[in-house]
Structures are given as structure tokens and as C-alpha cells.
Design a protein around this motif. Structure first.
Motif: not given
Length: 467
Positions: A135-138, A383-385, A387-396
Motif C-alpha cells: 500500500v505504501y509503495v502503491a 490488493g494495493s490497487e 480498494y478506495p482510500l476510505s477503505v484501503r487500510a481495512a481492505g488491504t
């Protein structure tokens, strides 16, 4: 200056439009990937010595190998919470410290149960890094090169597994299993030191109303002349839309418009494991000795498997943005399935093994070629691509948890399946899983190559996110 273009010092250029600083960031993420691969892969060769020292039966061997996965599930769940609360950068720093402590504790364990406990701790770092680092790198990479940047994490996993196999094979007489496991302390310490120089994610900073800081950080990882304001503006629009969303985080994953992304990402995550890759990473020497191949040959064979894994993930790094995530998976999965079906037939009908080991090794290498070069390349990337920002942490976090949960099921059942069904039938079962993976990608996984994270989110909201 507020509202103006950041006046950061011009970054040096690197090949392909990368800045030197972005290359550094990707390299630090790759160290975390290397540790993931090494710490999970070293048990393959070390398990033969651990089994002899502690007198382990096949169930205790499974527990020893799978213990790191129990921790990884916890780390994956905690990783999403940490990345949202303290930021992407500080999460990477925290997991680096756990990498050091976990490797040290594992190498000093006086008995099997304390080794299992130490590897659970080590698994926390493995699981958190698998969630946080892609996620961080993406979020720092430009859209045109995001696949390559994130896939470096996968390449580094392959290098970690290869290094583990090399040490287990070539240092088996000079090093005890404790030195093999403890060797991970050195790259983990390097990771700790390198995190002091990392930037924070611009997307995370914009979400905390720190737009000027986000602009400065983004300018550091973009070539001179890049339109920083346009990129920040696009991030701001998405953040504003997410703030007005009725639900966010874990609850947000249940929204109907997100279902295509959740199904596609979690399905790919599960199939990266249940197609059999970790069976080969953890138990290849055990399986090969079980069909009559001597220990030295079995360990050297796993070295070749690790080499193929590393090479094919590196090839994937080069082609994933050109060929596409979906296409790469669809081209490679049939080859992996055929390799396992042939292997299963050879072993079931006792056509190979012992002195006739080369057909078994050829099938294993063919399987690794197709599986590592296909679905393993895109597993963390999707997975890093998606999920939208609002759920990215939960999604990843859900993505990483699915990976490690599936991995745990495979690892904790592999030797039991071999004892119950036989090695040949077990290989055929994993071949069937590769067929199912092909059908899943064909039906549910759209192409994301070349699209920005914001464009992917727009397609989800518009209902156009489909194959």
C-alpha cells in the motif's frame, strides 16, 4: 507555499523516469519483502535439523512451520489499523523492530514450543509488512510504473526464499538451524536504519489535512517538471468524496458498489496460496525425501526452486505493466495446473522417485515457473490497487489476512494430506486449485494496469469495474 507549487530541490533522475529517491523507497520496501521471503522460507531447510534435534512428528512439524502464519494473520489485521493511526512510514519502522526481535528470539529458542512462540512473534512483522508495504509503495508510485514498483516487493520475497534455500543447502554442515534463522537479524537491522529516511504517503497526509506536507513529499518522488498540483488535486477530490461517504473502514467494505473489488482482490489473495506455492516453499525437502531422494539432493533441489521463483517474479516485474495483471495470470495458470497433474500422475503410479528423481524435479520446476511468474506476481499488487482510500487500510488488511489464513490452512494440512491421500493425489488436488484460479480470474478480475488509483475508484463507483 500554501496553495502553490512545492519548491523542493530537483530530484535526480533514474532509469525509466524514476527519481533516485523513489528507487530508494522501493528498495526499502524490498528489504521488507526479502525478510518476508527469508523468514518464511528458511523453515524449509531448517525443519530437517529441527525435527532431529527436538524429535518432532509430522503434526509438530506442521505446527512449527505454520506458527509464523498465525502471527502473520494477527499482523495483517493490525497492519491496517496502524497504517491509518500512525501513518505508513511509522508502521514500516515498527514492523522492522519486530523483525529483529522475532528472528533473535527464534534463533535462541531452547525447545520446540518456545520456537513456535517466537515464530508467532516474527509472523506479526511478516503479516504487517505484507499489508503495509504494498500500500505504501502503491501510494507513492506514479500510475505508469506502479505495477513495477509494487512487484519489487514480490521479487524481493523470491530473493528471500532463494537466499534461505541457498543457506540451507550450502551451509547445512557449517551452520546449525539457529544460525540459519538468526541470519535474518542483519537485513532486519538494515531495514530499521533505512526507515529513518522514508517519506510519508501523500494520500495519508491529505487525509489528515496536511496538504502542503503531502505536496512536498510527492515532489520528492516525482521527476522534475511533473505536475504535482494536478496529482494532489486528484487526491484531494477523492479524499473529499470519501469523507462524505456514509460508512468507512471495515464497515465500508460491505457497500454494494465495492463488492466487485472485494470479491476480486480477496479471491486472488486466496488463490495465491491454495494453488500450492507454500506447500513447495515449506515442505519441498520433506516431500522429496519422502519419495526416496537423499537429503543433500532434496536441499539442492529446493535451491533450484527458489532460483526459479526469484527469476520469474523478476520477469513479472518487467512485464506486469505491459502485459497486465489479468492477462499474466490467465496465461500462466494453465501451465501450473498441467505441471501438478503430471507430477501427481508420476507419483501416484510410482513412475518416478528415488534414483529416477529428474521427472519429479522437472515438474516441480515447471510448476514454479508458471505459478511464481503469474498469480504470485499480481497477488499483492491487486490488493494495493483495488480498494478506495476510505477503505484501503481495512481492505488491504482483509487482503493480507486472506493470504495468511489461506497459507495457514495449506501449511497446517499439507503433511496430513500427504499422509492421508498420498503425495500423488495431493499434487493433483493442488493442480485442480490452479484450474479454479484460472476460472476465477477469467470471471471476476478486471484489468487495472495503467490506471491511477483514483480512476479505479471512479470505475467502482460508476459500476464499470468488471472484466
Amino acid at each position: 507555499m500554501p496553495g502553490g507549487r512545492a519548491r523542493a530541490r530537483p530530484p535526480s533522475r533514474a532509469a525509466g523516469g524514476f527519481t533516485a529517491y523513489l528507487v530508494f523507497v522501493v528498495g526499502v520496501g524490498a528489504i521488507a519483502g526479502f525478510l518476508y521471503g527469508y523468514d518464511t522460507g528458511i523453515i524449509s531447510g531448517a525443519l530437517l535439523s529441527i525435527r532431529e534435534e527436538f524429535g518432532l512428528d509430522h503434526r509438530m512439524q506442521e505446527m512449527t512451520a505454520a506458527s509464523i502464519l498465525v502471527g502473520a494473520i494477527g499482523g495483517a489485521l493490525a497492519g491496517g489499523w496502524l497504517t491509518e493511526r500512525i501513518g505508513r512510514r511509522w508502521t514500516v519502522t515498527a514492523l522492522a523492530v519486530v523483525y529483529v526481535l522475532g528472528a533473535l528470539a527464534s534463533s535462541l529458542a531452547p525447545n520446540a514450543w518456545l520456537l513456535i512462540g517466537a515464530r508467532v512473534i516474527l509472523g506479526l512483522a511478516v503479516g504487517a509488512s505484507s499489508q503495509a508495504v504494498p500500500v505504501y509503495v502503491a501510494e507513492l508510485a506514479p500510475a505508469a510504473h506502479r505495477g513495477r514498483c509494487v512487484t519489487m516487493f514480490n521479487v524481493a520475497i523470491g530473493l528471500g526464499i532463494l537466499s534461505a534455500n541457498l543457506i540451507a543447502s550450502e551451509f547445512r554442515d557449517a551452520w546449525s538451524w539457529r544460525w540459519m534463522i538468526g541470519a535474518a537479524i542483519l537485513p532486519a537491522t538494515l531495514l530499521c536504519a533505512a526507515t529513518a529516511f522514508l517519506p510519508e504517503s501523500p494520500r495519508w497526509l491529505v487525509g489528515r489535512d496536511r496538504t502542503d506536507a503531502a505536496r512536498r513529499q510527492l515532489a520528492r518522488v516525482r521527476p522534475e517538471g511533473a505536475d504535482i498540483d494536478a496529482e494532489i488535486g486528484e487526491i484531494e477530490r477523492v479524499v473529499e468524496a470519501e469523507r462524505s461517504a456514509p460508512v468507512r473502514g471495515w464497515r465500508g467494505l460491505g457497500q454494494s458498489w465495492l463488492h466487485p473489488a472485494v470479491v476480486a482482490a480477496l479471491g486472488v489473495a486466496a488463490f495465491t496460496q491454495i494453488t500450492g506455492i507454500e506447500m513447495m516453499v515449506y515442505y519441498a525437502p520433506t516431500l522429496l525425501t519422502g519419495v526416496g531422494i537423499d537429503h543433500a539432493t532434496a536441499l539442492r533441489s529446493t535451491l533450484w526452486l527458489g532460483l526459479v521463483y526469484a527469476v520469474m517474479t523478476a520477469v513479472g516485474l518487467v512485464v506486469v505493466d505491459r502485459v497486465g495483471r489479468r492477462s499474466l495470470s490467465l496465461w500462466m495458470l494453465p501451465g501450473a495446473a498441467v505441471s501438478l497433474f503430471v507430477l501427481g500422475g508420476l507419483l501416484f503410479f510410482e513412475l518416478a522417485g528415488g534414483e529416477r528423481a529428474w521427472p519429479v524435479l522437472l515438474c516441480l520446476l515447471a510448476y514454479m515457473f508458471f505459478n511464481a511468474g503469474g498469480i504470485q506476481v499480481v497477488g499483492w499488487l491487486t490488493g494495493s490497487e483495488m480498494y478506495p482510500l476510505s477503505v484501503r487500510a481495512a481492505g488491504t488488511s482483509a487482503q493480507a489476512t486472506m493470504v495468511w489464513g489461506s497459507n495457514l490452512v495449506v501449511t497446517a494440512s499439507a503433511l496430513t494430506l500427504v499422509h492421508s491421500l498420498g503425495t500423488g493425489a495431493t499434487m493433483a488436488l493442488y493442480g485442480l486449485m490452479n484450474v479454479l484460479a484460472f476460472l476465477f480470474v477469467l470471471r471476476f478480475v478486471p484489468e487495472t494496469a495503467g490506471r491511477s488509483l483514483e480512476q479505479i475508484e471512479h470505475s467502482l463507483r460508476d459500476g464499470t469495474f468488471r472484466p
